[in-house]
Design a protein around this motif. Structure first.
Motif, PDB file in Angstrom:
ATOM      1  N   LYS A  61     -29.201   6.471  13.805  1.00  0.00           N
ATOM      2  CA  LYS A  61     -27.911   6.565  14.433  1.00  0.00           C
ATOM      3  C   LYS A  61     -27.274   7.726  13.677  1.00  0.00           C
ATOM      4  N   ILE A  62     -27.194   7.197  12.399  1.00  0.00           N
ATOM      5  CA  ILE A  62     -26.235   8.028  11.292  1.00  0.00           C
ATOM      6  C   ILE A  62     -26.586   9.570  11.537  1.00  0.00           C
ATOM      7  N   GLU A  63     -28.088   9.684  11.542  1.00  0.00           N
ATOM      8  CA  GLU A  63     -28.450  11.195  11.272  1.00  0.00           C
ATOM      9  C   GLU A  63     -28.142  11.918  12.607  1.00  0.00           C
ATOM     10  N   SER A  64     -28.132  11.158  13.941  1.00  0.00           N
ATOM     11  CA  SER A  64     -27.867  11.626  15.048  1.00  0.00           C
ATOM     12  C   SER A  64     -26.314  11.983  15.045  1.00  0.00           C
ATOM     13  N   LEU A  65     -25.418  11.045  14.550  1.00  0.00           N
ATOM     14  CA  LEU A  65     -23.945  11.482  14.392  1.00  0.00           C
ATOM     15  C   LEU A  65     -23.634  12.556  13.373  1.00  0.00           C
ATOM     16  N   GLU A  66     -24.530  12.660  12.258  1.00  0.00           N
ATOM     17  CA  GLU A  66     -24.240  13.725  11.313  1.00  0.00           C
ATOM     18  C   GLU A  66     -24.510  15.064  12.017  1.00  0.00           C
ATOM     19  N   GLU A  67     -25.576  14.903  12.947  1.00  0.00           N
ATOM     20  CA  GLU A  67     -25.917  16.322  13.668  1.00  0.00           C
ATOM     21  C   GLU A  67     -24.489  16.673  14.435  1.00  0.00           C
ATOM     22  N   HIS A  68     -24.130  15.952  15.305  1.00  0.00           N
ATOM     23  CA  HIS A  68     -23.053  16.229  16.138  1.00  0.00           C
ATOM     24  C   HIS A  68     -21.919  16.760  15.288  1.00  0.00           C
ATOM     25  N   VAL A  69     -21.443  15.779  14.107  1.00  0.00           N
ATOM     26  CA  VAL A  69     -20.287  16.409  13.139  1.00  0.00           C
ATOM     27  C   VAL A  69     -20.585  17.789  12.794  1.00  0.00           C
ATOM     28  N   ASN A  70     -21.786  17.695  12.314  1.00  0.00           N
ATOM     29  CA  ASN A  70     -22.184  19.229  11.855  1.00  0.00           C
ATOM     30  C   ASN A  70     -22.209  20.321  12.718  1.00  0.00           C
ATOM     31  N   ALA A  71     -22.200  19.983  13.993  1.00  0.00           N
ATOM     32  CA  ALA A  71     -22.050  21.158  15.011  1.00  0.00           C
ATOM     33  C   ALA A  71     -20.744  21.322  15.224  1.00  0.00           C
ATOM     34  N   GLY A  72     -19.704  20.324  14.686  1.00  0.00           N
ATOM     35  CA  GLY A  72     -18.516  20.693  15.081  1.00  0.00           C
ATOM     36  C   GLY A  72     -17.960  20.273  16.394  1.00  0.00           C
ATOM     37  N   LEU A  73     -18.611  19.233  16.935  1.00  0.00           N
ATOM     38  CA  LEU A  73     -18.248  18.785  18.244  1.00  0.00           C
ATOM     39  C   LEU A  73     -17.640  17.353  17.931  1.00  0.00           C
ATOM     40  N   THR A  74     -16.618  17.182  19.028  1.00  0.00           N
ATOM     41  CA  THR A  74     -16.065  15.764  18.932  1.00  0.00           C
ATOM     42  C   THR A  74     -15.656  15.546  20.642  1.00  0.00           C
ATOM     43  N   GLU A  75     -16.277  14.439  20.968  1.00  0.00           N
ATOM     44  CA  GLU A  75     -15.838  14.007  22.223  1.00  0.00           C
ATOM     45  C   GLU A  75     -14.749  13.373  22.393  1.00  0.00           C
ATOM     46  N   VAL A  76     -13.672  13.904  23.249  1.00  0.00           N
ATOM     47  CA  VAL A  76     -12.427  12.901  23.449  1.00  0.00           C
ATOM     48  C   VAL A  76     -12.688  11.893  24.746  1.00  0.00           C
ATOM     49  N   ALA A  77     -11.836  11.246  25.020  1.00  0.00           N
ATOM     50  CA  ALA A  77     -11.737  10.215  25.887  1.00  0.00           C
ATOM     51  C   ALA A  77     -11.979  10.641  27.419  1.00  0.00           C
ATOM     52  N   ASN A  78     -11.407  11.833  27.634  1.00  0.00           N
ATOM     53  CA  ASN A  78     -11.624  12.386  29.118  1.00  0.00           C
ATOM     54  C   ASN A  78     -12.696  13.185  29.140  1.00  0.00           C
ATOM     55  N   ASN A  79     -13.826  13.015  28.118  1.00  0.00           N
ATOM     56  CA  ASN A  79     -15.106  13.735  28.445  1.00  0.00           C
ATOM     57  C   ASN A  79     -15.142  15.259  28.249  1.00  0.00           C
ATOM     58  N   VAL A  80     -13.997  15.628  27.667  1.00  0.00           N
ATOM     59  CA  VAL A  80     -13.972  17.183  27.313  1.00  0.00           C
ATOM     60  C   VAL A  80     -14.526  17.486  25.939  1.00  0.00           C
ATOM     61  N   VAL A  81     -15.369  18.195  25.621  1.00  0.00           N
ATOM     62  CA  VAL A  81     -15.790  18.658  24.600  1.00  0.00           C
ATOM     63  C   VAL A  81     -15.075  19.515  23.731  1.00  0.00           C
ATOM     64  N   VAL A  82     -14.143  19.066  22.680  1.00  0.00           N
ATOM     65  CA  VAL A  82     -13.333  20.179  21.550  1.00  0.00           C
ATOM     66  C   VAL A  82     -14.079  20.466  20.546  1.00  0.00           C
ATOM     67  N   THR A  83     -14.158  21.801  20.203  1.00  0.00           N
ATOM     68  CA  THR A  83     -14.556  22.144  18.905  1.00  0.00           C
ATOM     69  C   THR A  83     -13.503  21.778  17.876  1.00  0.00           C
ATOM     70  N   GLY A  84     -14.074  21.990  16.607  1.00  0.00           N
ATOM     71  CA  GLY A  84     -12.989  21.764  15.548  1.00  0.00           C
ATOM     72  C   GLY A  84     -11.897  22.404  15.311  1.00  0.00           C
ATOM     73  N   GLU A  85     -11.551  23.515  16.262  1.00  0.00           N
ATOM     74  CA  GLU A  85     -10.588  24.281  16.320  1.00  0.00           C
ATOM     75  C   GLU A  85      -9.280  23.420  16.989  1.00  0.00           C
ATOM     76  N   ALA A  86      -8.047  23.890  16.593  1.00  0.00           N
ATOM     77  CA  ALA A  86      -7.029  23.089  17.363  1.00  0.00           C
ATOM     78  C   ALA A  86      -6.774  23.906  18.773  1.00  0.00           C
ATOM     79  N   LYS A  87      -6.330  23.084  19.762  1.00  0.00           N
ATOM     80  CA  LYS A  87      -6.177  23.769  21.142  1.00  0.00           C
ATOM     81  C   LYS A  87      -4.777  24.013  21.177  1.00  0.00           C
TER      82      LYS A  87
END
Length: 156
Positions: free
Chosen positions: A27-53
């Motif tokens: 599970k940690i390896e899977s989460l690290e892959e997502h973080v390293n890809a720069g993706l964070t999933e927000v509550a409304n299922n919109v994927v936001v990159t590490g940039e500020a919108k």
């Protein structure tokens, strides 16, 4: 005998613990892959990159004034708006641009669309739209006026 049962019970618990640790590692390896890809999933299922919108300011409405600076500024603001919102499709650019036309400019567009429907002209690309737009609203004497003003300049 009692010692043997205790050891067996401890071995069972140890195996369960090792199994849980392996699952947690996966599970940690899977989460690290997502973080390293720069993706964070927000509550409304919109994927936001590490940039500020940052929300781009909407272009101002163009009313159809025949002024070179107004025409160029309108098209420049639209181009920046499209670049920010990553609008690449010509049809989407045209459809968005006409939302910011009013008064004389919207009448021009309605007339152009009637011509397109009759087959008298085609406006299917963004470059065609800009050319027709400039042909209609860009004053014909801009270069002449600019050169005249340049000639009339006097140093003080």
């Amino acid at each position: 005998m009692e010692l043997r049962q205790t050891i067996t019970a401890l071995e069972g618990r140890l195996m369960e613990t090792l199994s849980t640790i392996d699952a947690m590692k996966a599970k940690i390896e899977s989460l690290e892959e997502h973080v390293n890809a720069g993706l964070t999933e927000v509550a409304n299922n919109v994927v936001v990159t590490g940039e500020a919108k940052i929300e781009a300011p909407k272009p101002l409405v163009f009313k159809g004034i025949r002024d070179a600076q107004e025409v160029e500024n309108f098209l420049w603001h639209l181009a920046n708006y499209f670049r920010h919102d990553k609008v690449r499709d010509d049809e989407a650019k045209i459809n968005t641009a006409v939302l910011y036309l009013s008064v004389t400019a919207i009448l021009w567009w309605r007339r152009k669309m009637a011509d397109v429907d009759k087959g008298l002209c085609t406006i299917s690309t963004w470059d065609q739209f800009k050319a027709e737009f400039k042909r209609q609203f860009f004053p014909n004497n801009v270069l002449y006026e600019a050169r005249r003003k340049l000639r009339e300049l006097k140093q003080t």
